[in-house]
Design a protein around this motif. Structure first.
Motif, PDB file in Angstrom:
ATOM      1  N   PRO A 136       0.772  -1.162  -0.001  1.00 25.94           N
ATOM      2  CA  PRO A 136      -0.180   0.006  -0.102  1.00 25.94           C
ATOM      3  C   PRO A 136       0.934   1.282   0.045  1.00 25.94           C
ATOM      4  O   PRO A 136       1.988   1.244   0.548  1.00 25.94           O
ATOM      5  N   LEU A 137       0.337   2.277  -0.209  1.00 31.30           N
ATOM      6  CA  LEU A 137       0.745   3.414  -0.408  1.00 31.30           C
ATOM      7  C   LEU A 137       1.222   4.251   1.164  1.00 31.30           C
ATOM      8  O   LEU A 137       2.050   4.637   1.526  1.00 31.30           O
ATOM      9  N   GLY A 138       0.184   3.860   1.871  1.00 30.48           N
ATOM     10  CA  GLY A 138       0.396   4.202   3.487  1.00 30.48           C
ATOM     11  C   GLY A 138      -0.447   3.147   4.352  1.00 30.48           C
ATOM     12  O   GLY A 138      -1.442   2.531   3.920  1.00 30.48           O
ATOM     13  N   ILE A 139       0.063   2.948   5.664  1.00 24.56           N
ATOM     14  CA  ILE A 139      -0.812   2.526   6.598  1.00 24.56           C
ATOM     15  C   ILE A 139      -1.404   3.105   7.762  1.00 24.56           C
ATOM     16  O   ILE A 139      -0.221   3.706   8.224  1.00 24.56           O
ATOM     17  N   VAL A 140      -2.234   2.855   8.112  1.00 26.03           N
ATOM     18  CA  VAL A 140      -2.696   3.830   9.323  1.00 26.03           C
ATOM     19  C   VAL A 140      -3.079   2.956  10.395  1.00 26.03           C
ATOM     20  O   VAL A 140      -3.741   1.805  10.198  1.00 26.03           O
ATOM     21  N   THR A 141      -2.543   2.741  11.493  1.00 24.84           N
ATOM     22  CA  THR A 141      -2.697   2.019  12.619  1.00 24.84           C
ATOM     23  C   THR A 141      -3.500   2.354  13.688  1.00 24.84           C
ATOM     24  O   THR A 141      -3.221   3.716  14.260  1.00 24.84           O
ATOM     25  N   TRP A 142      -4.581   2.037  14.100  1.00 30.40           N
ATOM     26  CA  TRP A 142      -5.659   2.558  15.042  1.00 30.40           C
ATOM     27  C   TRP A 142      -5.295   2.182  16.360  1.00 30.40           C
ATOM     28  O   TRP A 142      -4.676   0.893  16.556  1.00 30.40           O
ATOM     29  N   ASP A 143      -5.914   2.836  17.406  1.00 31.48           N
ATOM     30  CA  ASP A 143      -5.590   2.385  18.931  1.00 31.48           C
ATOM     31  C   ASP A 143      -6.137   0.966  19.180  1.00 31.48           C
ATOM     32  O   ASP A 143      -5.705   0.284  20.092  1.00 31.48           O
ATOM     33  N   ASN A 144      -7.345   0.518  18.298  1.00 29.72           N
ATOM     34  CA  ASN A 144      -7.780  -0.594  18.800  1.00 29.72           C
ATOM     35  C   ASN A 144      -7.186  -1.685  18.059  1.00 29.72           C
ATOM     36  O   ASN A 144      -7.631  -2.928  18.130  1.00 29.72           O
ATOM     37  N   GLY A 145      -5.947  -1.662  17.451  1.00 29.64           N
ATOM     38  CA  GLY A 145      -5.290  -2.775  16.910  1.00 29.64           C
ATOM     39  C   GLY A 145      -5.471  -2.920  15.220  1.00 29.64           C
ATOM     40  O   GLY A 145      -5.003  -3.555  14.542  1.00 29.64           O
ATOM     41  N   ARG A 146      -6.601  -2.162  14.798  1.00 28.04           N
ATOM     42  CA  ARG A 146      -6.910  -2.289  13.225  1.00 28.04           C
ATOM     43  C   ARG A 146      -6.035  -1.528  12.288  1.00 28.04           C
ATOM     44  O   ARG A 146      -5.403  -0.801  12.768  1.00 28.04           O
ATOM     45  N   GLU A 147      -5.901  -1.845  11.293  1.00 30.24           N
ATOM     46  CA  GLU A 147      -5.181  -1.281  10.231  1.00 30.24           C
ATOM     47  C   GLU A 147      -5.785  -0.998   9.060  1.00 30.24           C
ATOM     48  O   GLU A 147      -6.699  -1.712   8.605  1.00 30.24           O
ATOM     49  N   THR A 148      -5.697   0.414   8.526  1.00 31.70           N
ATOM     50  CA  THR A 148      -6.241   0.732   7.272  1.00 31.70           C
ATOM     51  C   THR A 148      -4.983   0.975   6.197  1.00 31.70           C
ATOM     52  O   THR A 148      -4.172   1.772   6.410  1.00 31.70           O
ATOM     53  N   TRP A 149      -5.178  -0.027   5.054  1.00 29.25           N
ATOM     54  CA  TRP A 149      -4.088   0.075   4.106  1.00 29.25           C
ATOM     55  C   TRP A 149      -4.600   0.971   3.168  1.00 29.25           C
ATOM     56  O   TRP A 149      -5.634   0.575   2.502  1.00 29.25           O
ATOM     57  N   GLU A 150      -3.994   2.045   2.626  1.00 31.69           N
ATOM     58  CA  GLU A 150      -4.406   3.147   1.626  1.00 31.69           C
ATOM     59  C   GLU A 150      -3.742   2.667   0.216  1.00 31.69           C
ATOM     60  O   GLU A 150      -2.310   2.792   0.295  1.00 31.69           O
ATOM     61  N   TYR A 151      -4.361   2.445  -0.746  1.00 35.82           N
ATOM     62  CA  TYR A 151      -4.070   1.964  -2.166  1.00 35.82           C
ATOM     63  C   TYR A 151      -4.028   3.418  -2.975  1.00 35.82           C
ATOM     64  O   TYR A 151      -3.717   2.896  -4.232  1.00 35.82           O
ATOM     65  N   SER A 152      -4.381   4.280  -2.506  1.00 34.62           N
ATOM     66  CA  SER A 152      -4.592   5.573  -3.424  1.00 34.62           C
ATOM     67  C   SER A 152      -4.317   6.884  -2.666  1.00 34.62           C
ATOM     68  O   SER A 152      -4.564   6.871  -1.548  1.00 34.62           O
ATOM     69  N   LYS A 153      -4.094   7.986  -3.088  1.00 33.13           N
ATOM     70  CA  LYS A 153      -3.850   9.131  -2.671  1.00 33.13           C
ATOM     71  C   LYS A 153      -4.186  10.246  -3.768  1.00 33.13           C
ATOM     72  O   LYS A 153      -4.255   9.913  -4.875  1.00 33.13           O
ATOM     73  N   ALA A 154      -4.510  11.354  -2.992  1.00 35.38           N
ATOM     74  CA  ALA A 154      -4.605  12.729  -4.187  1.00 35.38           C
ATOM     75  C   ALA A 154      -3.340  12.990  -4.675  1.00 35.38           C
ATOM     76  O   ALA A 154      -2.298  13.196  -3.998  1.00 35.38           O
ATOM     77  N   THR A 155      -3.649  13.188  -5.975  1.00 32.30           N
ATOM     78  CA  THR A 155      -2.283  13.816  -6.772  1.00 32.30           C
ATOM     79  C   THR A 155      -2.356  15.279  -6.443  1.00 32.30           C
ATOM     80  O   THR A 155      -1.161  15.822  -6.271  1.00 32.30           O
ATOM     81  N   HIS A 156      -3.188  15.939  -6.497  1.00 27.28           N
ATOM     82  CA  HIS A 156      -3.533  17.391  -5.961  1.00 27.28           C
ATOM     83  C   HIS A 156      -4.720  17.384  -5.229  1.00 27.28           C
ATOM     84  O   HIS A 156      -5.568  16.669  -5.298  1.00 27.28           O
ATOM     85  N   GLY A 157      -5.032  18.721  -4.820  1.00 32.16           N
ATOM     86  CA  GLY A 157      -6.444  18.854  -4.150  1.00 32.16           C
ATOM     87  C   GLY A 157      -7.465  18.491  -5.058  1.00 32.16           C
ATOM     88  O   GLY A 157      -7.509  18.509  -6.204  1.00 32.16           O
ATOM     89  N   GLY A 158      -8.521  18.259  -4.439  1.00 31.34           N
ATOM     90  CA  GLY A 158      -9.797  18.069  -5.138  1.00 31.34           C
ATOM     91  C   GLY A 158     -10.155  16.496  -4.840  1.00 31.34           C
ATOM     92  O   GLY A 158      -9.476  15.707  -4.169  1.00 31.34           O
ATOM     93  N   GLY A 159     -11.292  16.321  -5.688  1.00 28.87           N
ATOM     94  CA  GLY A 159     -11.661  14.644  -5.419  1.00 28.87           C
ATOM     95  C   GLY A 159     -10.933  13.712  -6.159  1.00 28.87           C
ATOM     96  O   GLY A 159     -10.134  14.089  -7.101  1.00 28.87           O
ATOM     97  N   TYR A 160     -10.692  12.381  -5.508  1.00 28.34           N
ATOM     98  CA  TYR A 160      -9.858  11.532  -6.078  1.00 28.34           C
ATOM     99  C   TYR A 160     -10.538  10.294  -5.610  1.00 28.34           C
ATOM    100  O   TYR A 160     -11.461  10.101  -4.905  1.00 28.34           O
ATOM    101  N   GLN A 161     -10.167   9.090  -6.425  1.00 29.74           N
ATOM    102  CA  GLN A 161     -10.505   7.695  -6.219  1.00 29.74           C
ATOM    103  C   GLN A 161     -10.014   7.175  -4.836  1.00 29.74           C
ATOM    104  O   GLN A 161      -8.617   6.864  -5.123  1.00 29.74           O
ATOM    105  N   GLN A 162     -10.513   6.946  -3.806  1.00 28.30           N
ATOM    106  CA  GLN A 162     -10.000   6.397  -2.703  1.00 28.30           C
ATOM    107  C   GLN A 162     -10.317   4.997  -2.620  1.00 28.30           C
ATOM    108  O   GLN A 162     -11.320   4.373  -2.614  1.00 28.30           O
ATOM    109  N   ARG A 163      -9.070   3.990  -2.402  1.00 27.20           N
ATOM    110  CA  ARG A 163      -9.371   2.664  -2.232  1.00 27.20           C
ATOM    111  C   ARG A 163      -8.531   2.301  -0.990  1.00 27.20           C
ATOM    112  O   ARG A 163      -7.505   2.360  -0.767  1.00 27.20           O
ATOM    113  N   ASN A 164      -9.336   1.714   0.034  1.00 27.60           N
ATOM    114  CA  ASN A 164      -8.823   1.207   1.337  1.00 27.60           C
ATOM    115  C   ASN A 164      -9.225  -0.056   1.548  1.00 27.60           C
ATOM    116  O   ASN A 164     -10.263  -0.563   1.367  1.00 27.60           O
TER     117      ASN A 164
END
Length: 110
Positions: free
Chosen positions: A63-91
């Protein structure tokens, strides 16, 4: 030429796993999206609840990034905004046990 309504419909269909609307640039979609190397919509569609981190990595790559939450869960981010505005988010959200709990395909506003 597509109307704004057609593009909005295409955005909704994409969020549900349908095809994209390449002419919807006024929404920042999809030109404003950077995906992880190895990512594809076809592979994302194959991700199912209960899969391991290793199985997801084999399908989608790192993934492009991993967010680890206090409860032990993780969100893997497979997309990000290239610049401001709307983008296709895939997690992908993993449970505390390291199994897919859910996945999200949506249009996000950066």
């Amino acid at each position: 030429m597509r109307t704004r309504e057609h593009c909005l419909l295409a955005v909704l269909l994409m969020a549900l796993g349908g095809s994209s609307c390449s002419e919807c640039h006024f929404l920042g979609y999809p030109e404003a999206t950077t995906f992880a190397a190895g990512y594809s919509e076809e592979a994302f569609a194959k991700v199912e609840a209960g899969m391991s981190r290793e199985e997801v990595t084999k399908l989608l790559g790192q993934p492009l990034g991993i967010v680890t939450w206090d409860n032990g869960r993780e969100t893997w981010e497979y997309s990000k905004a290239t610049h401001g505005g709307g983008y296709q988010q895939r997690n992908i959200v993993f449970s505390e046990q390291g199994e897919v709990r859910s996945k999200a395909a949506s249009l996000a506003d950066d």
